[in-house]
Write a protein that holds these residues in place. Structure first.
Motif, short mmCIF file in Angstrom:
data_model
loop_
_atom_site.label_atom_id
_atom_site.label_comp_id
_atom_site.label_asym_id
_atom_site.label_seq_id
_atom_site.Cartn_x
_atom_site.Cartn_y
_atom_site.Cartn_z
N LEU A 41 0.83 -1.20 0.00
CA LEU A 41 0.00 0.00 0.00
C LEU A 41 0.86 1.25 0.00
O LEU A 41 1.96 1.28 0.59
CB LEU A 41 -0.93 -0.01 1.21
N ASN A 42 0.37 2.29 -0.65
CA ASN A 42 1.05 3.58 -0.67
C ASN A 42 0.03 4.67 -0.36
O ASN A 42 -1.18 4.43 -0.39
CB ASN A 42 1.74 3.80 -2.02
N PRO A 43 0.51 5.88 -0.03
CA PRO A 43 -0.43 6.95 0.36
C PRO A 43 -1.50 7.24 -0.69
O PRO A 43 -2.59 7.69 -0.33
CB PRO A 43 0.50 8.14 0.58
N GLU A 44 -1.21 6.97 -1.96
CA GLU A 44 -2.21 7.21 -3.01
C GLU A 44 -3.39 6.24 -2.93
O GLU A 44 -4.41 6.45 -3.58
CB GLU A 44 -1.55 7.09 -4.39
N ASP A 45 -3.26 5.21 -2.12
CA ASP A 45 -4.37 4.27 -1.91
C ASP A 45 -5.34 4.76 -0.85
O ASP A 45 -6.38 4.12 -0.62
CB ASP A 45 -3.83 2.90 -1.51
N THR A 46 -5.03 5.85 -0.19
CA THR A 46 -5.89 6.41 0.85
C THR A 46 -7.22 6.84 0.25
O THR A 46 -7.26 7.63 -0.70
CB THR A 46 -5.22 7.59 1.55
N ALA A 47 -8.31 6.29 0.78
CA ALA A 47 -9.64 6.57 0.25
C ALA A 47 -10.67 5.85 1.10
O ALA A 47 -10.33 5.00 1.93
CB ALA A 47 -9.76 6.11 -1.20
N VAL A 48 -11.93 6.16 0.85
CA VAL A 48 -13.01 5.35 1.36
C VAL A 48 -13.27 4.26 0.31
O VAL A 48 -13.43 4.56 -0.87
CB VAL A 48 -14.29 6.16 1.60
N TYR A 49 -13.27 3.03 0.76
CA TYR A 49 -13.47 1.89 -0.13
C TYR A 49 -14.90 1.38 0.00
O TYR A 49 -15.39 1.13 1.11
CB TYR A 49 -12.48 0.78 0.20
N TYR A 50 -15.54 1.24 -1.15
CA TYR A 50 -16.93 0.82 -1.20
C TYR A 50 -17.05 -0.53 -1.90
O TYR A 50 -16.40 -0.79 -2.91
CB TYR A 50 -17.77 1.81 -1.99
#
Length: 124
Positions: free
Chosen positions: A84-93
């Motif tokens: 994982l990298n910071p660009e993967d930061t998100a709300v996952y649905y």
């Protein structure tokens, strides 16, 4: 169909997470199941999908470091994410689609049911 995601959290860059989505109602094995994510200020984007026959589809951004799978006996779909990298930061649905289309499998408009989302935060 009700979808409930779990497994999100805070992880350091390079780490891993496994997201789960439990479904209730309907016939789970018939649905195309997808994962999408939405970062602040950005549109919701496709991450991965799996059909009832276990065909899988991935966004280029996660291909090779993520795996989608399903357990029809448990009415659950999983998303294993590695490196994982910071660009993967998100709300996952999590989402479920009644019909499969190779053209639209990556489009949010194809999906009929959505979960509430789970936050994934990757620190650098």
């Amino acid at each position: 169909v009700q979808l409930v995601e779990s497994g999100g959290g805070l992880v350091q860059a390079g780490g891993s997470l496994r997201l789960s989505c439990a479904a209730s109602g309907g016939t789970f094995s018939f649905y195309v199941m997808g994962w999408f994510r939405q970062a602040p200020g950005k549109e919701r984007e496709f991450v991965a999908a799996i059909t009832g026959s276990d065909s899988t589809y991935y966004a280029n951004s996660v291909k090779g470091r993520s795996t989608i799978s399903r357990d029809n006996a448990k009415n659950t779909v999983y998303l294993q994410m590695n490196s994982l990298n910071p660009e993967d930061t998100a709300v996952y649905y999590c989402a479920a689609a009644l019909f499969f289309s190779t053209v639209l499998v990556r489009s949010p408009s194809q999906y009929n049911y959505w979960g509430q989302g789970t936050q994934v935060t990757v620190s650098s």
